[in-house]
Scaffold this active site. Sequence first.
Site, short mmCIF file in Angstrom:
data_model
loop_
_atom_site.label_atom_id
_atom_site.label_comp_id
_atom_site.label_asym_id
_atom_site.label_seq_id
_atom_site.Cartn_x
_atom_site.Cartn_y
_atom_site.Cartn_z
N GLU A 270 0.89 -1.16 0.00
CA GLU A 270 0.00 0.00 0.00
C GLU A 270 0.93 1.20 0.00
O GLU A 270 1.65 1.44 0.96
CB GLU A 270 -0.90 -0.03 1.23
CG GLU A 270 -1.95 1.08 1.25
CD GLU A 270 -1.53 2.23 2.15
OE1 GLU A 270 -1.08 3.26 1.59
OE2 GLU A 270 -1.64 2.10 3.37
N CYS A 309 -1.66 8.58 3.70
CA CYS A 309 -1.61 8.00 2.36
C CYS A 309 -2.91 8.24 1.61
O CYS A 309 -2.94 8.16 0.38
CB CYS A 309 -1.30 6.51 2.44
SG CYS A 309 -2.49 5.58 3.45
#
Length: 695
Positions: A270, A309
Amino acid sequence: MILPSYIRDEWWTPESAVGAAGGATEDGTEGGAAEVLDASTGAVIARVSTAGLDLAGALDHARTVGQRSLGALTFHQRALLLKQLAQALTERKDELYELSAQAGATRADAWIDVDGGIGAMFTYGSKGRRELPNAQVVLDGPAEQLSKDGSFLGRHVYTRLPGVAVQINAFNFPVWGMLEKLAPSFLAGMPTLVKPATPTAFVAEAAVRIMVESGLLPAGSLQLVSGSVPDLFDHLRLGDLVAFTGSASTAERLKAHDSVQTGGVRFTSETDSINASVLGPDAVAGTPEFDAYVKGLVVEMTAKSGQKCTAIRRAIVPAPLADSVIAAVRDRIAARVVIGDPRAEGVTMGPLASRTQREEVLRQVGRLVAAGGELVLGGLDQPTVVRADGTTGVSPEGAFVAPVLLRFADAWTPEAHTIEAFGPVASVLSYDTAEEAVALVARGGGSLVTSVATHDPEFARTFVLGSAAYNGRILVLDRDDARTSTGHGSPMPHLVHGGPGRAGGGEELGGIRAVLHHMQRTALQGSPDLLTAITGVWHPGAAASAEPPHPFRKSLATLRIGDQVQSGSRQITLDDIETFAAFTGDTFYAHMDEEAAAANPFFPGRVAHGYLLVSWAAGLFVDPAPGPVLANYGLEDLRFLTPVVPGDSIRVALTAKQITPRETDDYGEVRWDARILNQHDELVATYDVLTLVAK
């Protein structure tokens, strides 16, 4: 102090690094240690080193001791431990809040990280007991009959991977990033080795210490490496799994290692992504959608100081609304955002996690400006901040950056879609049509999340269907969910977190899906008896026992898979059908009109109600006296296969299919295979009956 690691169920500190000073980078070299600094004051918090750490021994400990201890537990037992670990963390979460402030997190930021991680553990503790069997094997889909006589079946099963789950986490979420990976791997029965990022490793270490001190962790189930592990991948092998969170460039380098390319090590990532938020053309200033959009954009720029993120990097807005959006963002930040030391009263936005991170963010802002981005809010200078003592001024020793908003005259400028300043930075890009909005989102090369604020169903549908393939998650925001929405940047443990392309191409969370990432799906072929023995679930054709007493007379202590009731038969008459129709009001023509029913391609004439047959079946198999069976709480997978006409007879075969004791209650669930057959032994209906039975 030297931040300790937790290896082989013991705390370990590298003696050679004690008292030694190192650089501000994570070098882990012999005799030196990386310094971790307070993000606001620059004071040294800890030193980090792995000099002398036996990494191969730690991995072996996980594969042996950890696998044995977790493997001895069922899914429900592991799920209950997750709940108890979450409770232990909850009781001491104030300690984690205080440490998080040293990493630049405000109380609100720490709540996202700490409570978000604990919430993920609670969720998996609950879902594991509700959605997984109290066993060690997960079935995937129904059995497939591979022979005409039913003696050869096929079935997909999930079993846990035999290695260690290595979790490499980013600096921005030292608690949530760890716990959202730990929960599903622990539930799957796979031991974990956590490698946190150095700038915030002291917060992760404190969370691990709380779990260790709870006494709940099975031996070898969790280990922590505080410091660098440059040769980590050299020690990995088939059966191991790596879950990485960090930069796309680092992910690509790690993924290219031979252990991943040819050694069979699973690798999921990720990574950074240039997430977008789109304002619909209908969401003009003054509408609830406009207000929700601006609020969401400011939150994503300032929460965790933009170090998320999932943060919004591209504000994609209709060209006529760009000036309104910029003005509204500027006003909201001026009214609500106070930059400073998180320990000072009134501060709503802290510093970045480190001065190194501050330098990197400003460097990337400079690149965006050079590419044509116009600074419409903020800049590259040191901001005035509130210090811990309440005074204000510039604090060059801290990692402070003020919110920065840029505007690109050319929305298609490549740098606007490829450069990420991982801080409180966003760019405004304009579009004219829904198709342009979709194309601009796609320019990001794959994102974790995009949000769209609109109350126009047609725009919402066009945009989502056009952009879904470029996103792991899409938030559709309007006046109806603005108050209840968890926001653009909040991954939920129930839903997949990840994204295609630049975002890493992996998946985390997603409920039980994340558990299955840590397991191997295998196509199992064999006889009904052996498949029953392997899976713990009865398969048609396997041995069954109809010997007395009636299965409803048996508690979970004596009930066995395959215990069965073979009922007597009952004949259906036309009067039965008409009585049921009159009593229930179900006078559908197939039950009441012979000519119309015969014209139907599925029926030979008037037929019995399916629910009449199911109701009669219950009367045929039930043992009515009070006993271990406490309640019938439903049925699943009901299918009607053969119509029943007046004069036909039915009987029932009811077999104990799956037994699931509850860990914390004095009863459990029993799933029964129910089969209604006619006088020719043809299947009339099949379904599963669900009951609660005393232990």
